[in-house]
Design an enzyme around this catalytic site. Structure first.
Site, PDB file in Angstrom:
ATOM      1  N   SER A  75       0.902  -1.197   0.052  1.00  0.00           N
ATOM      2  CA  SER A  75      -0.060   0.028   0.028  1.00  0.00           C
ATOM      3  C   SER A  75       0.935   1.127  -0.062  1.00  0.00           C
ATOM      4  O   SER A  75       2.148   1.084   0.221  1.00  0.00           O
ATOM      5  CB  SER A  75      -0.975  -0.061   1.369  1.00  0.00           C
ATOM      6  N   ARG A  76       0.131   2.399  -0.306  1.00  0.00           N
ATOM      7  CA  ARG A  76       1.165   3.774  -0.096  1.00  0.00           C
ATOM      8  C   ARG A  76       1.041   3.958   1.380  1.00  0.00           C
ATOM      9  O   ARG A  76       0.519   3.012   2.238  1.00  0.00           O
ATOM     10  CB  ARG A  76       0.478   4.681  -0.494  1.00  0.00           C
ATOM     11  N   ALA A  77       1.861   5.061   2.003  1.00  0.00           N
ATOM     12  CA  ALA A  77       1.844   5.251   3.390  1.00  0.00           C
ATOM     13  C   ALA A  77       0.306   5.336   4.023  1.00  0.00           C
ATOM     14  O   ALA A  77      -0.517   5.688   3.161  1.00  0.00           O
ATOM     15  CB  ALA A  77       2.445   6.476   3.563  1.00  0.00           C
ATOM     16  N   SER A  89       2.731   6.195   7.864  1.00  0.00           N
ATOM     17  CA  SER A  89       4.110   6.509   7.974  1.00  0.00           C
ATOM     18  C   SER A  89       4.416   7.848   6.799  1.00  0.00           C
ATOM     19  O   SER A  89       3.473   8.042   6.359  1.00  0.00           O
ATOM     20  CB  SER A  89       5.002   5.421   7.632  1.00  0.00           C
ATOM     21  N   ASP A 101      -4.886   2.809  12.257  1.00  0.00           N
ATOM     22  CA  ASP A 101      -4.893   1.731  11.168  1.00  0.00           C
ATOM     23  C   ASP A 101      -5.469   0.405  12.287  1.00  0.00           C
ATOM     24  O   ASP A 101      -4.993  -0.329  12.730  1.00  0.00           O
ATOM     25  CB  ASP A 101      -3.375   1.036  10.973  1.00  0.00           C
TER      26      ASP A 101
HETATM   27  O1  LIG Z   1       3.833   2.486   7.983  1.00  0.00           O
HETATM   28  P1  LIG Z   1       2.576   2.468   7.512  1.00  0.00           P
HETATM   29  O2  LIG Z   1       2.327   3.623   6.728  1.00  0.00           O
HETATM   30  O3  LIG Z   1       1.403   2.580   8.737  1.00  0.00           O
HETATM   31  O4  LIG Z   1       2.281   1.371   6.713  1.00  0.00           O
HETATM   32  C1  LIG Z   1       2.080   0.965   5.287  1.00  0.00           C
HETATM   33  C2  LIG Z   1       3.094   0.337   4.774  1.00  0.00           C
HETATM   34  O5  LIG Z   1       3.282  -1.035   5.477  1.00  0.00           O
HETATM   35  C3  LIG Z   1       3.305  -1.980   4.547  1.00  0.00           C
HETATM   36  O6  LIG Z   1       4.499  -2.419   4.160  1.00  0.00           O
HETATM   37  P2  LIG Z   1       5.146  -3.421   2.991  1.00  0.00           P
HETATM   38  O7  LIG Z   1       4.466  -3.479   1.642  1.00  0.00           O
HETATM   39  O8  LIG Z   1       4.870  -4.758   3.604  1.00  0.00           O
HETATM   40  O9  LIG Z   1       6.592  -3.109   2.963  1.00  0.00           O
HETATM   41  C4  LIG Z   1       2.333  -1.734   3.436  1.00  0.00           C
HETATM   42  O10 LIG Z   1       2.400  -2.136   2.242  1.00  0.00           O
HETATM   43  C5  LIG Z   1       2.755  -0.112   3.481  1.00  0.00           C
HETATM   44  O11 LIG Z   1       3.757   0.124   2.337  1.00  0.00           O
HETATM   45  N1  LIG Z   2      -4.273  -1.448   6.703  1.00  0.00           N
HETATM   46  C1  LIG Z   2      -3.555  -2.149   5.927  1.00  0.00           C
HETATM   47  N2  LIG Z   2      -3.556  -2.496   4.686  1.00  0.00           N
HETATM   48  C2  LIG Z   2      -2.870  -2.839   3.756  1.00  0.00           C
HETATM   49  N3  LIG Z   2      -1.608  -2.975   3.995  1.00  0.00           N
HETATM   50  C3  LIG Z   2      -1.296  -2.611   5.224  1.00  0.00           C
HETATM   51  N4  LIG Z   2       0.121  -2.355   5.824  1.00  0.00           N
HETATM   52  C4  LIG Z   2      -0.224  -1.958   7.071  1.00  0.00           C
HETATM   53  N5  LIG Z   2      -1.400  -1.838   7.324  1.00  0.00           N
HETATM   54  C5  LIG Z   2      -1.993  -2.074   6.343  1.00  0.00           C
END
Ligand SMILES: O=P(O)(O)OC[C@H]1O[C@H](OP(=O)(O)O)[C@H](O)[C@@H]1O
Ligand SMILES: Nc1ncnc2[nH]cnc12
Length: 503
Positions: free
Chosen positions: A194-196, A199, A256
């Site tokens: 996902s996008r942020a 974070s 979240d």
């Molecule tokens: O830190 P925050 O923004 O709450 O969480 C969102 C991030 O955490 C996950 O990371 P990954 O894709 O597994 O590397 C999501 O896909 C996104 O990139």
């Molecule tokens: N709610 C969410 N959906 C998708 N990816 C995530 N990574 C962390 N939280 C998430």
């Protein structure tokens, strides 16, 4: 009422339906009313806005509506008041802390995907979940409903590996290393991110700095069948689409909720056909999970949910008490991740975490004997094989594989904070670091963020640089500086922390 479509050159993100004021009066429509626009088999929902920018007998639709259905200019449609959807009752039920039935959850998810629920109702749902939570039956129902209201990817390879971090820790570019390491060992890993959410840079925001991340399912299938991996944005696909809609509300509120997080992560994995999933739970002060006990309980939920979905899930509880590596923000993180892949070296926290997670996946996928995964992951990284694989991924995703990390543009409006006293770095405040990077413009301004020069435990002298804020705009830099002055993101203390006399 009947009206002719007028396509407005406007992207409202709210599915806006513009009605001429006189028409609205006759049809008893008011601003923000939900209406259904129907023509034959095509039907979409949108929120009314009144304006004389459209003539009587016309209905203006914002371009985002066209993403759902291809209405054409001048096409005759019916505009029907839609009333309050039934699912709003179920959202209120959750607000009161009651358990939702499977059909009620399905109805909420269906209405989110059909855009019958507007932003305000979706935010209420997300807030109700933050406050009252979901039990495992509700989470499983939500996960399956989210997956089944979208498409499913079917890649003809086995096993399909996957990794996902629950996020929350600043600078978490780890999976940008994990994916090519695992793919270089011959395993298939179609990674969506996902996008942020909370974070300053989600993995999709970081990868977008050097490659495209928005692809159709067919394109992803082709990429993965060719190079064995991808690093794409899950929101561009119609995989568990409710996830991306609820994430928008989560991002706005910077929350979240645990049950929704479980469902949204696992619904995407289910829709991607992932069979072996590794979940990373960063744990520490100022992240989503603060204690190892909480992390263990969340790990059990992920594993249980995986069982219900027919997936084998393992969980890594990782150290999240301070940022990963030295950079926070899309372009700065892209530089650090690519340079680590290119040279096989980088900040200890990043290399340790990436090879630790990749090692678990290599063992789960059966290419490394138990206990040897991390060593194998390190060899793949240090030998340059991971970088070779990353170049293939970048190329397949339309980026330039000759990229030089140090040439990636970063925000040129900068301000460096220095140590006010000599001592030791006793804490780095994750939340403050994220808030400062966001104030500087991340993740939308790719070049915005923070470069950290110190980590917890390091000794500093008065006047040593602690961190630099990067921004693309002066005004954003000023906001970030004000916030940094207020929050003291890096704490420096002498070895004597407190002196207590007679009390
Ligand atoms: O830190 P925050 O923004 O709450 O969480 C969102 C991030 O955490 C996950 O990371 P990954 O894709 O597994 O590397 C999501 O896909 C996104 O990139
Ligand atoms: N709610 C969410 N959906 C998708 N990816 C995530 N990574 C962390 N939280 C998430």
């Amino acid at each position: 009422m009947k009206a002719k479509i007028r396509i407005l050159d406007m992207f409202s993100g709210r599915y806006t339906v513009l009605i001429n004021e006189e028409d609205a009066k006759e049809a008893k429509l008011h601003p923000d009313d939900l209406v259904k626009i129907e023509a034959g088999k095509k039907a979409v929902y949108g929120s009314v806005a009144l304006s004389n920018l459209v003539e009587k007998g016309e209905v203006g639709i914002s371009r985002d509506i066209l993403d759902l259905h291809n209405f054409s200019e001048g096409e005759t449609v019916s505009v029907i008041p839609a009333g309050t959807p039934e699912s709003v009752r179920y959202i209120k039920k959750k607000m009161r802390g009651e358990k939702l039935r499977k059909v009620e959850i399905e109805s909420i998810v269906r209405d989110i995907v059909d855009r019958k629920l507007r932003d305000i109702e979706i935010s209420s749902f997300v807030t109700a979940l933050e406050i009252n939570g979901l039990d495992m039956d509700e989470i499983a129902a939500l996960t399956i409903a989210m997956a089944e209201t979208g498409d499913m990817l079917d890649i003809d390879r086995k096993p399909i590996m996957d990794v996902h971090s629950i996020g929350g820790v600043p600078g978490n570019k780890t999976n940008i290393l994990v994916v090519p390491i695992v793919a270089a060992a011959g395993l298939t890993i179609p990674k969506t991110s996902s996008r942020a959410i909370t974070s300053a840079a989600g993995t999709a925001d970081v990868v977008e700095v050097f490659a495209n991340v928005s692809f159709s399912l067919d394109e992803i299938k082709r990429i993965v069948e060719k190079v064995g991996a991808c690093l794409v944005w899950g929101g561009a696909l119609n995989l568990a689409p409710a996830d991306d809609i609820t994430i928008k509300a989560e991002r706005a509120l910077s929350i979240d909720p645990t049950g929704l997080m479980l469902a949204s992560i696992m619904s995407k994995k289910y829709a991607m056909g992932s069979q072996y999933v590794l979940i990373d739970i960063p744990t520490g002060k100022g992240v989503k999970v603060e204690t190892v006990e909480e992390a263990r309980s969340l790990a059990r939920d992920f594993i249980e949910l995986g069982k219900r979905l027919g997936q084998y899930v393992e969980v890594a509880i990782t150290y999240g008490g301070q940022p990963i590596g030295h950079t926070v923000g899309p372009a700065l993180e892209a530089r650090e991740a690519l340079s680590a892949l290119m040279t096989g070296r980088g900040p200890g926290s990043l290399i340790e975490k990436a090879t630790g997670l990749a090692g678990i996946l290599l063992e789960m996928g059966g290419v490394a004997p138990a206990g040897t995964g991390k060593k194998m992951a390190k060899e793949i990284l240090e030998s340059g094989k991971a970088w070779e694989k990353m170049k293939e991924i970048i190329e397949a995703q339309g980026g330039d594989s000759n990229i030089k990390p140090e040439e990636i543009p970063i925000g040129d409006k900068t301000y460096t904070f220095t140590a006010a006293t000599s001592g030791y770095v006793t804490a780095i405040d994750n939340r403050a670091i994220t808030a400062i990077a966001r104030a500087a413009g991340a993740p939308e301004d790719k070049g915005a963020g923070i470069e950290l020069y110190v980590k917890v435990g390091e000794k500093v002298k008065e006047g040593d640089p602690l961190f630099t804020i990067h921004a693309e705009h002066e005004a954003r830099l000023d906001q970030a500086i004000v916030l940094a002055r207020r929050t003291e993101p890096i704490r420096i203390e002498g070895m004597v922390l407190q002196r207590i006399g007679n009390i």
